[in-house]
Design a protein around this motif. Structure first.
Motif, PDB file in Angstrom:
ATOM      1  N   VAL A 213      24.447   0.476 -81.587  1.00  0.00           N
ATOM      2  CA  VAL A 213      24.218   1.035 -80.275  1.00  0.00           C
ATOM      3  C   VAL A 213      22.929   0.268 -79.902  1.00  0.00           C
ATOM      4  O   VAL A 213      22.108  -0.300 -80.960  1.00  0.00           O
ATOM      5  CB  VAL A 213      23.831   2.337 -80.224  1.00  0.00           C
ATOM      6  N   ASP A 214      22.690   0.094 -78.428  1.00  0.00           N
ATOM      7  CA  ASP A 214      21.684  -0.477 -78.039  1.00  0.00           C
ATOM      8  C   ASP A 214      20.479   0.517 -78.201  1.00  0.00           C
ATOM      9  O   ASP A 214      20.435   1.647 -77.599  1.00  0.00           O
ATOM     10  CB  ASP A 214      21.665  -0.930 -76.492  1.00  0.00           C
ATOM     11  N   THR A 215      19.481  -0.119 -79.240  1.00  0.00           N
ATOM     12  CA  THR A 215      18.229   0.877 -79.285  1.00  0.00           C
ATOM     13  C   THR A 215      17.551   1.401 -78.249  1.00  0.00           C
ATOM     14  O   THR A 215      16.856   2.470 -78.261  1.00  0.00           O
ATOM     15  CB  THR A 215      17.317   0.182 -80.443  1.00  0.00           C
ATOM     16  N   ALA A 216      17.455   0.708 -76.948  1.00  0.00           N
ATOM     17  CA  ALA A 216      16.852   1.139 -75.816  1.00  0.00           C
ATOM     18  C   ALA A 216      17.849   2.419 -75.021  1.00  0.00           C
ATOM     19  O   ALA A 216      17.081   3.082 -74.527  1.00  0.00           O
ATOM     20  CB  ALA A 216      16.467  -0.089 -74.870  1.00  0.00           C
ATOM     21  N   THR A 217      18.951   2.258 -75.113  1.00  0.00           N
ATOM     22  CA  THR A 217      19.819   3.145 -74.372  1.00  0.00           C
ATOM     23  C   THR A 217      20.602   4.018 -75.226  1.00  0.00           C
ATOM     24  O   THR A 217      21.267   5.039 -74.424  1.00  0.00           O
ATOM     25  CB  THR A 217      20.810   2.557 -73.344  1.00  0.00           C
ATOM     26  N   ASP A 218      20.782   3.703 -76.355  1.00  0.00           N
ATOM     27  CA  ASP A 218      21.645   4.378 -77.388  1.00  0.00           C
ATOM     28  C   ASP A 218      23.061   4.348 -76.951  1.00  0.00           C
ATOM     29  O   ASP A 218      23.858   5.218 -77.443  1.00  0.00           O
ATOM     30  CB  ASP A 218      21.153   5.903 -77.679  1.00  0.00           C
ATOM     31  N   ALA A 219      23.409   3.421 -76.304  1.00  0.00           N
ATOM     32  CA  ALA A 219      24.991   3.240 -75.702  1.00  0.00           C
ATOM     33  C   ALA A 219      25.522   2.365 -76.798  1.00  0.00           C
ATOM     34  O   ALA A 219      24.821   1.481 -77.144  1.00  0.00           O
ATOM     35  CB  ALA A 219      25.117   2.706 -74.342  1.00  0.00           C
ATOM     36  N   PRO A 220      26.858   2.455 -76.798  1.00  0.00           N
ATOM     37  CA  PRO A 220      27.359   1.624 -77.997  1.00  0.00           C
ATOM     38  C   PRO A 220      27.493   0.130 -77.273  1.00  0.00           C
ATOM     39  O   PRO A 220      27.736  -0.212 -76.425  1.00  0.00           O
ATOM     40  CB  PRO A 220      29.073   2.179 -77.888  1.00  0.00           C
ATOM     41  N   SER A 221      27.092  -0.700 -78.081  1.00  0.00           N
ATOM     42  CA  SER A 221      26.964  -2.123 -77.645  1.00  0.00           C
ATOM     43  C   SER A 221      27.731  -3.080 -78.424  1.00  0.00           C
ATOM     44  O   SER A 221      28.606  -3.854 -77.648  1.00  0.00           O
ATOM     45  CB  SER A 221      25.437  -2.611 -77.828  1.00  0.00           C
ATOM     46  N   PHE A 222      27.929  -3.130 -79.689  1.00  0.00           N
ATOM     47  CA  PHE A 222      28.640  -3.814 -80.623  1.00  0.00           C
ATOM     48  C   PHE A 222      29.436  -3.190 -81.430  1.00  0.00           C
ATOM     49  O   PHE A 222      28.975  -2.068 -81.892  1.00  0.00           O
ATOM     50  CB  PHE A 222      27.781  -4.961 -81.186  1.00  0.00           C
ATOM     51  N   ALA A 223      30.598  -3.953 -81.992  1.00  0.00           N
ATOM     52  CA  ALA A 223      31.243  -3.083 -83.181  1.00  0.00           C
ATOM     53  C   ALA A 223      31.312  -4.328 -84.303  1.00  0.00           C
ATOM     54  O   ALA A 223      31.378  -5.232 -83.778  1.00  0.00           O
ATOM     55  CB  ALA A 223      32.647  -2.661 -82.975  1.00  0.00           C
ATOM     56  N   THR A 224      31.537  -3.533 -85.396  1.00  0.00           N
ATOM     57  CA  THR A 224      31.981  -4.757 -86.726  1.00  0.00           C
ATOM     58  C   THR A 224      33.274  -4.468 -86.826  1.00  0.00           C
ATOM     59  O   THR A 224      33.905  -3.477 -86.694  1.00  0.00           O
ATOM     60  CB  THR A 224      31.172  -4.598 -87.792  1.00  0.00           C
ATOM     61  N   VAL A 225      33.930  -5.497 -86.911  1.00  0.00           N
ATOM     62  CA  VAL A 225      35.483  -5.590 -87.221  1.00  0.00           C
ATOM     63  C   VAL A 225      35.637  -6.291 -88.471  1.00  0.00           C
ATOM     64  O   VAL A 225      35.272  -7.459 -88.934  1.00  0.00           O
ATOM     65  CB  VAL A 225      36.148  -6.279 -86.159  1.00  0.00           C
ATOM     66  N   THR A 226      36.469  -5.525 -89.341  1.00  0.00           N
ATOM     67  CA  THR A 226      36.874  -6.189 -90.725  1.00  0.00           C
ATOM     68  C   THR A 226      38.040  -7.007 -90.561  1.00  0.00           C
ATOM     69  O   THR A 226      39.060  -6.649 -89.898  1.00  0.00           O
ATOM     70  CB  THR A 226      37.457  -5.173 -91.653  1.00  0.00           C
TER      71      THR A 226
END
Length: 118
Positions: A31-44
């Motif tokens: 999550v974006d630490t400023a907004t707590d919104a999902p920002s990136f995912a990690t994909v295996t």
């Protein structure tokens, strides 16, 4: 967009590109630490004996039946900066991830990290 709390239930589901070609499996959400919104995912991705986690932006991502669709091409995602499956994203590597996708990067006013794992 979906809530960060909801995405936890999607761990292990397929992540696909705009053409619905499988990229890999969802591992975690940052999550974006400023907004707590999902920002990136990690994909295996990778072979069972040589797996790694790549980062993909979640902006404009959508959920479907048993998959998460991202608007990024599969090849671009697979070439993204990665970490080992038991690795950790270091603060100094954050700008490289944003640059890979042509996204702007800036730290918080106090120089704090931009991404936090959920």
């Amino acid at each position: 967009m979906f809530e960060a709390d909801d995405i936890r239930e999607w761990r292990g589901h397929d992540v696909v590109d705009a053409g619905k070609r499988k990229i890999g499996s969802l591992e975690a959400v940052y999550v974006d630490t400023a907004t707590d919104a999902p920002s990136f995912a990690t994909v295996t991705i990778g072979l069972p004996t040589k797996r790694r986690l790549v980062f993909v932006p979640l902006d404009h991502a959508t959920v479907g039946p048993a998959y998460l669709k991202v608007p990024w091409d599969r090849k671009l995602v697979k070439e993204a900066p990665s970490i080992d499956t038991d690795g950790e994203l270091l603060a100094e590597n954050e700008p490289e991830i944003f640059a890979h996708y042509g996204l702007p990067y800036s730290t918080g006013a106090g120089g704090e990290r931009r991404l936090g794992r959920r």
